[in-house]
Every structure is written in C-alpha cells, then in structure tokens.
Design a protein around this motif. Structure first.
Motif, PDB file in Angstrom:
ATOM      1  N   ARG A 184       0.190 -14.719   4.383  1.00  0.00           N
ATOM      2  CA  ARG A 184       0.817 -14.081   5.414  1.00  0.00           C
ATOM      3  C   ARG A 184      -0.982 -12.782   5.772  1.00  0.00           C
ATOM      4  O   ARG A 184      -0.733 -12.347   5.801  1.00  0.00           O
ATOM      5  N   TRP A 185      -0.754 -13.897   7.252  1.00  0.00           N
ATOM      6  CA  TRP A 185      -1.673 -13.245   8.476  1.00  0.00           C
ATOM      7  C   TRP A 185      -1.642 -11.862   8.655  1.00  0.00           C
ATOM      8  O   TRP A 185      -2.968 -11.601   8.944  1.00  0.00           O
ATOM      9  N   TRP A 186      -0.514 -11.675   8.621  1.00  0.00           N
ATOM     10  CA  TRP A 186      -0.845 -10.335   9.055  1.00  0.00           C
ATOM     11  C   TRP A 186      -1.192  -9.159   8.009  1.00  0.00           C
ATOM     12  O   TRP A 186      -2.254  -8.163   7.930  1.00  0.00           O
ATOM     13  N   GLN A 187      -0.443  -9.840   6.788  1.00  0.00           N
ATOM     14  CA  GLN A 187      -1.001  -8.887   5.807  1.00  0.00           C
ATOM     15  C   GLN A 187      -2.826  -8.697   5.448  1.00  0.00           C
ATOM     16  O   GLN A 187      -3.037  -7.658   4.741  1.00  0.00           O
ATOM     17  N   LEU A 188      -2.809  -9.924   5.649  1.00  0.00           N
ATOM     18  CA  LEU A 188      -4.333 -10.665   4.994  1.00  0.00           C
ATOM     19  C   LEU A 188      -4.785  -9.998   5.998  1.00  0.00           C
ATOM     20  O   LEU A 188      -6.039  -9.271   6.104  1.00  0.00           O
ATOM     21  N   THR A 189      -4.954  -9.694   7.637  1.00  0.00           N
ATOM     22  CA  THR A 189      -5.397  -8.952   8.532  1.00  0.00           C
ATOM     23  C   THR A 189      -5.518  -7.795   8.863  1.00  0.00           C
ATOM     24  O   THR A 189      -6.868  -6.655   9.434  1.00  0.00           O
ATOM     25  N   ASP A 190      -4.471  -7.238   8.758  1.00  0.00           N
ATOM     26  CA  ASP A 190      -4.015  -5.579   8.825  1.00  0.00           C
ATOM     27  C   ASP A 190      -4.672  -4.907  10.313  1.00  0.00           C
ATOM     28  O   ASP A 190      -5.250  -4.692  10.091  1.00  0.00           O
ATOM     29  N   PRO A 191      -4.519  -5.626  11.306  1.00  0.00           N
ATOM     30  CA  PRO A 191      -4.919  -4.791  12.222  1.00  0.00           C
ATOM     31  C   PRO A 191      -4.807  -3.530  12.750  1.00  0.00           C
ATOM     32  O   PRO A 191      -5.865  -2.899  13.265  1.00  0.00           O
TER      33      PRO A 191
ATOM     34  N   GLY B  72      -4.266  -1.106  10.172  1.00  0.00           N
ATOM     35  CA  GLY B  72      -5.448  -0.273   9.363  1.00  0.00           C
ATOM     36  C   GLY B  72      -6.454  -0.805   8.689  1.00  0.00           C
ATOM     37  O   GLY B  72      -6.458  -0.088   7.222  1.00  0.00           O
ATOM     38  N   GLY B  73      -7.246  -1.557   9.054  1.00  0.00           N
ATOM     39  CA  GLY B  73      -8.442  -1.919   8.540  1.00  0.00           C
ATOM     40  C   GLY B  73      -9.711  -0.671   9.164  1.00  0.00           C
ATOM     41  O   GLY B  73      -9.591  -0.652   9.597  1.00  0.00           O
ATOM     42  N   LEU B  74     -10.730  -2.205   9.158  1.00  0.00           N
ATOM     43  CA  LEU B  74     -12.090  -1.675   9.676  1.00  0.00           C
ATOM     44  C   LEU B  74     -11.744  -1.039  11.028  1.00  0.00           C
ATOM     45  O   LEU B  74     -11.579  -1.737  11.911  1.00  0.00           O
ATOM     46  N   ALA B  75     -12.330   0.439  10.835  1.00  0.00           N
ATOM     47  CA  ALA B  75     -11.821   0.524  12.378  1.00  0.00           C
ATOM     48  C   ALA B  75     -13.056  -0.324  13.085  1.00  0.00           C
ATOM     49  O   ALA B  75     -12.940   0.945  15.442  1.00  0.00           O
ATOM     50  N   ILE B  76     -14.189  -0.695  12.922  1.00  0.00           N
ATOM     51  CA  ILE B  76     -15.340  -1.611  13.900  1.00  0.00           C
ATOM     52  C   ILE B  76     -14.783  -2.809  14.479  1.00  0.00           C
ATOM     53  O   ILE B  76     -15.175  -3.456  14.969  1.00  0.00           O
ATOM     54  N   ARG B  77     -13.539  -3.184  13.722  1.00  0.00           N
ATOM     55  CA  ARG B  77     -13.505  -4.799  13.520  1.00  0.00           C
ATOM     56  C   ARG B  77     -12.182  -4.780  15.719  1.00  0.00           C
ATOM     57  O   ARG B  77     -11.348  -4.207  15.983  1.00  0.00           O
ATOM     58  N   VAL B  78     -13.554  -5.878  16.308  1.00  0.00           N
ATOM     59  CA  VAL B  78     -12.452  -5.697  17.575  1.00  0.00           C
ATOM     60  C   VAL B  78     -11.383  -6.926  18.110  1.00  0.00           C
ATOM     61  O   VAL B  78     -10.595  -7.021  18.863  1.00  0.00           O
ATOM     62  N   GLY B  79     -11.200  -7.940  16.800  1.00  0.00           N
ATOM     63  CA  GLY B  79      -9.975  -9.327  17.271  1.00  0.00           C
ATOM     64  C   GLY B  79     -10.132 -10.420  15.946  1.00  0.00           C
ATOM     65  O   GLY B  79     -11.601  -9.640  14.834  1.00  0.00           O
ATOM     66  N   GLN B  80      -9.583 -11.048  16.025  1.00  0.00           N
ATOM     67  CA  GLN B  80      -9.672 -12.052  15.544  1.00  0.00           C
ATOM     68  C   GLN B  80     -10.070 -13.750  15.906  1.00  0.00           C
ATOM     69  O   GLN B  80      -9.372 -13.610  17.093  1.00  0.00           O
ATOM     70  N   PRO B  81     -11.239 -13.563  15.498  1.00  0.00           N
ATOM     71  CA  PRO B  81     -11.847 -15.749  15.735  1.00  0.00           C
ATOM     72  C   PRO B  81      -9.653 -16.324  16.334  1.00  0.00           C
ATOM     73  O   PRO B  81      -9.075 -16.398  15.163  1.00  0.00           O
ATOM     74  N   GLU B  82     -10.011 -17.506  17.139  1.00  0.00           N
ATOM     75  CA  GLU B  82      -9.004 -18.319  16.998  1.00  0.00           C
ATOM     76  C   GLU B  82      -9.347 -19.635  15.529  1.00  0.00           C
ATOM     77  O   GLU B  82     -10.631 -19.602  15.661  1.00  0.00           O
ATOM     78  N   ARG B  83      -8.175 -19.068  15.288  1.00  0.00           N
ATOM     79  CA  ARG B  83      -8.364 -20.439  13.826  1.00  0.00           C
ATOM     80  C   ARG B  83      -6.364 -20.908  14.040  1.00  0.00           C
ATOM     81  O   ARG B  83      -5.508 -20.532  14.781  1.00  0.00           O
ATOM     82  N   ASN B  84      -6.314 -21.538  13.024  1.00  0.00           N
ATOM     83  CA  ASN B  84      -4.926 -22.167  12.864  1.00  0.00           C
ATOM     84  C   ASN B  84      -4.480 -21.775  12.298  1.00  0.00           C
ATOM     85  O   ASN B  84      -4.797 -21.437  10.596  1.00  0.00           O
TER      86      ASN B  84
ATOM     87  N   PRO C  53      -8.171   4.310  16.480  1.00  0.00           N
ATOM     88  CA  PRO C  53      -6.841   3.944  16.375  1.00  0.00           C
ATOM     89  C   PRO C  53      -6.610   2.625  16.633  1.00  0.00           C
ATOM     90  O   PRO C  53      -7.396   2.249  18.955  1.00  0.00           O
ATOM     91  N   VAL C  54      -6.561   1.645  16.782  1.00  0.00           N
ATOM     92  CA  VAL C  54      -5.887   0.543  17.764  1.00  0.00           C
ATOM     93  C   VAL C  54      -4.199   0.817  18.492  1.00  0.00           C
ATOM     94  O   VAL C  54      -3.803   1.397  17.659  1.00  0.00           O
ATOM     95  N   ARG C  55      -4.669   0.713  19.839  1.00  0.00           N
ATOM     96  CA  ARG C  55      -3.731   0.861  20.695  1.00  0.00           C
ATOM     97  C   ARG C  55      -2.649  -0.612  20.985  1.00  0.00           C
ATOM     98  O   ARG C  55      -1.211   0.231  21.311  1.00  0.00           O
ATOM     99  N   ARG C  56      -3.422  -0.854  21.507  1.00  0.00           N
ATOM    100  CA  ARG C  56      -3.054  -2.962  21.222  1.00  0.00           C
ATOM    101  C   ARG C  56      -3.532  -3.902  21.103  1.00  0.00           C
ATOM    102  O   ARG C  56      -4.492  -3.657  20.289  1.00  0.00           O
TER     103      ARG C  56
END
Length: 378
Positions: free
Chosen positions: A84-91, A93-105, A128-131
């Motif tokens: 499951r992608w959302w559990q895997l990436t955890d936008p 609750g994950g690292l606070a320095i992440r800005v997103g996810q690159p394009e993938r299939n 914290p992530v606002r959007r």
C-alpha cells in the motif's frame, strides 16, 4: 446545501465542493477540470478537497464520491509489489525534510496502472504537511510507445535474420568448399552475399533515420537541387534494371524556382515513392514536378512533386495510417518504415506530404518543399 472547501497550493487558492471541484486556481484563471492530468489535493488531515475531472476519468471514481474521503481511501494505490503506497510513503508522518514523491508506476484496484507523483506542501521548510498534491497520468500513451518500440525491435530482428543467414551460409560454404564450385557458381553466391549485405546496410540506415526523426535530430544540409534531374536519374536506374521505359511519364512544368535542399535525403524520398509506385502500383507511373505556393510562411514559392500510378490505390480507411510506422500497402515485403521516414525528411525540410487517390484510380503521393536557402545566404 453545498459546502465549499478551500485550500492553498503554493500560494494559489483551490476551492472544491463535495459535488465537483469547479473552481479556478486563483491568479491564473484555470479550472482544475481543465488540467490535462489528474489532480488530487488532500488537506492537513489527509482528506481530499480537490478531485478534478481527469482524476475521476483515470480512477473511474466520481469526484463527488472522492471529496471528503481520506486520501488512502479515495486513491487506494499499491506499488508493483502489492504494498500500500500511502502506508509505505507516509506523507504526513514521515521525514520532515521530504518534499514529495517522484513519478512512478502504481496500481489502482483492478490492477489498473497509473503514473503518480506527489508534492508535499509545508508552510515552513520542516513544518507539518499542510497539503498533499497528487498528479495522476494514464499509462496508455507510454504503453503505446513501448509497444511501438517492441514492434520495431521485432521487425528489425525479422528483417536482419534472413540476409544474415544467407551471408553466413554462403560464406561458410565458399570457405569450406571453394575448390568444388565453378567460377559462375562462386560469382552467383558472392553476388547474393553482396545484395544481402546491402539490404542489411539499408535497414541500419533506416533505423538511424528513425532515431534521428524521433529525437528531432535529423540534419538537413541544403544545397542547390535540380529536382527534375534527380527524378530522371531514378527513372533511368529502373529502366536499366529491366523496367520498360514507357512505364514512366515525367512532366516538368517550367520555370521551376531554385530549390535548396539536402540532395541525399531528397533522393531517399524519391526512391521510396517511386519504389512504392513500381512495386505496389500498376500501369504508368506519372511524376509531375511543378512550381507551387510555398508551405512555409513568409515564402512565396515552393516546388511540388507528385507520384501517381494506375493500380488499385490505397483503401480510404488506410489513408490516415500510411505515414505511420510498419504500415504496409501489401504483403509483398518491406519493413513498413519507408513512408514514415519520407514524412520525417519532408517535414525536416519545412515541407508537407499528402496521400490521396490519383485521377487514374491509383495511389497519389504529393510532397511540397519550400525553396529555402542555406543559412549563410539567409
């Protein structure tokens, strides 16, 4: 009663309602439904506040059903390994320095494949992530490209196998049993090897041309070209090879404007069009060379060449596919790449090419070139 929801995308305002996200991105006058890619936006609680028309089309989920749902329920995405992608990436609750996810299939329910990228919007660099802004794209275009590449590889492998088998067989036979053959037999085998080697060379040249056309790197080296004389040379070559001279009718309307083009590539265009007319057409092959209006804006005159025959012509339903890869007018050999290359060469010169039905009922190809000039004279 309709309740509107508002969000900010990097300083731009996006509003959506539970029924449809028909709101403009502030300052740009763009409705999210007008975007070509799917757009899904989730707020700081992870609930969907924007689900545009393209997202609804790609996911087969109505916007009204998706708005207000948690992001992982509105977009139940899995990676290709079933995670499951959302559990895997955890936008959130994950690292606070992440800005997103690159394009993938990724996969939607039913194993429907989509291209997904995400951007995390924060009011502070590590806040914290606002959007969460998600972009969705259909994979059909990429799948068509991959199929085209696979077809090209299969075609090339098939076309190479026959001449290379012949070359290998004859050379191995000559090396092993040279003394057993007469001079005439040796000459015939060597002529066959030479012809098959030329066939391989032509195929490699076609592949290089396709690569340059697809990447926009097809170079045109402009020189003065006598198009009438060039057509005449091709006709003489066919007559020398055994075609009756009266099968060809060349008509040149004078005076022709001076034409600057790449002579080798124009020869390639003429060779393909005349070969198609001779091999697939019937009766007289007529070539008309005439002055015409230039296809390029800012130029008054151009040169037009029309090649027509008296055969059965091209079926109406096939006309829109003639200049695509692998199109074959008949089962009489060929890679189906020639006309694709012809179109690429003509367009690289700033010209146009069309196909239609000749007055005699056969096929008619017409290409028009601007007179142009080399860069140092422009």
């Amino acid at each position: 009663m309709r309740v509107g929801t508002s969000s900010t995308l990097g300083g731009r305002d996006v509003r959506a309602t539970p029924t449809a996200p028909h709101a403009e991105i502030a300052g740009l006058g763009i409705d999210p439904d007008d975007l070509p890619d799917g757009l899904v936006v989730a707020d700081e609680q992870g609930r969907v506040i924007c689900f545009n028309a393209a997202a609804a089309r790609i996911t087969a989920v109505p916007a009204a059903d998706a708005l207000g749902l948690p992001l992982e329920r509105a977009l139940p995405l899995e990676d290709l390994e079933g995670r499951r992608w959302w559990q895997l990436t955890d936008p959130y609750g994950g690292l606070a320095i992440r800005v997103g996810q690159p394009e993938r299939n990724l996969l939607l329910p039913g194993a429907r494949e989509v291209l997904v990228s995400a951007r995390y919007i924060r009011t502070e660099p590590t806040g914290p992530v606002r959007r969460v802004v998600v972009s969705l794209r259909d994979t059909e275009a990429r799948r068509r490209t991959e199929r085209s590449h696979a077809e090209l590889i299969a075609t090339v492998a098939h076309e190479l196998r026959s001449p290379l088998t012949s070359v290998k067989g004859f050379t191995a036979t000559l090396l092993a049993k040279w003394e057993r053959f007469t001079d005439d037999q040796k000459k015939l085998m060597l002529e066959t090897v030479d012809a098959d080697a030329n066939r391989v060379t032509r195929l490699i040249a076609e592949l290089l041309d396709i690569s340059r056309i697809d990447s926009g790197r097809l170079e045109v080296r402009r020189q003065p070209v006598d198009i009438g004389a060039a057509v005449g040379r091709h006709i003489q070559a066919y007559v020398a090879a055994g075609q009756p001279a009266d099968r060809f009718l060349l008509r040149i309307e004078q005076p022709l404007p001076d034409l600057w083009a790449d002579p080798d590539k124009i020869d390639q265009v003429l060779s393909n069009l005349l070969e198609n007319a001779v091999r697939h057409g019937e009766g007289t092959v007529t070539i008309d060379v005439t002055p015409t209006a230039s296809p390029r804006e800012g130029e008054d005159t151009g040169t037009s060449v029309t090649v027509s025959d008296e055969g059965t012509g091209i079926p109406e339903e096939s006309m829109n596919r003639v200049f695509t890869r692998f199109w074959r007018g008949s089962k009489r050999g060929g890679t189906g790449l020639g006309l694709y290359i012809v179109k690429g060469i003509v367009e690289a010169h700033g010209g146009t090419i069309t196909v239609g039905r000749a007055p005699s009922g056969g096929a008619e190809f017409r290409f028009t070139l601007p007179v142009s000039a080399p860069a140092y004279l422009a």
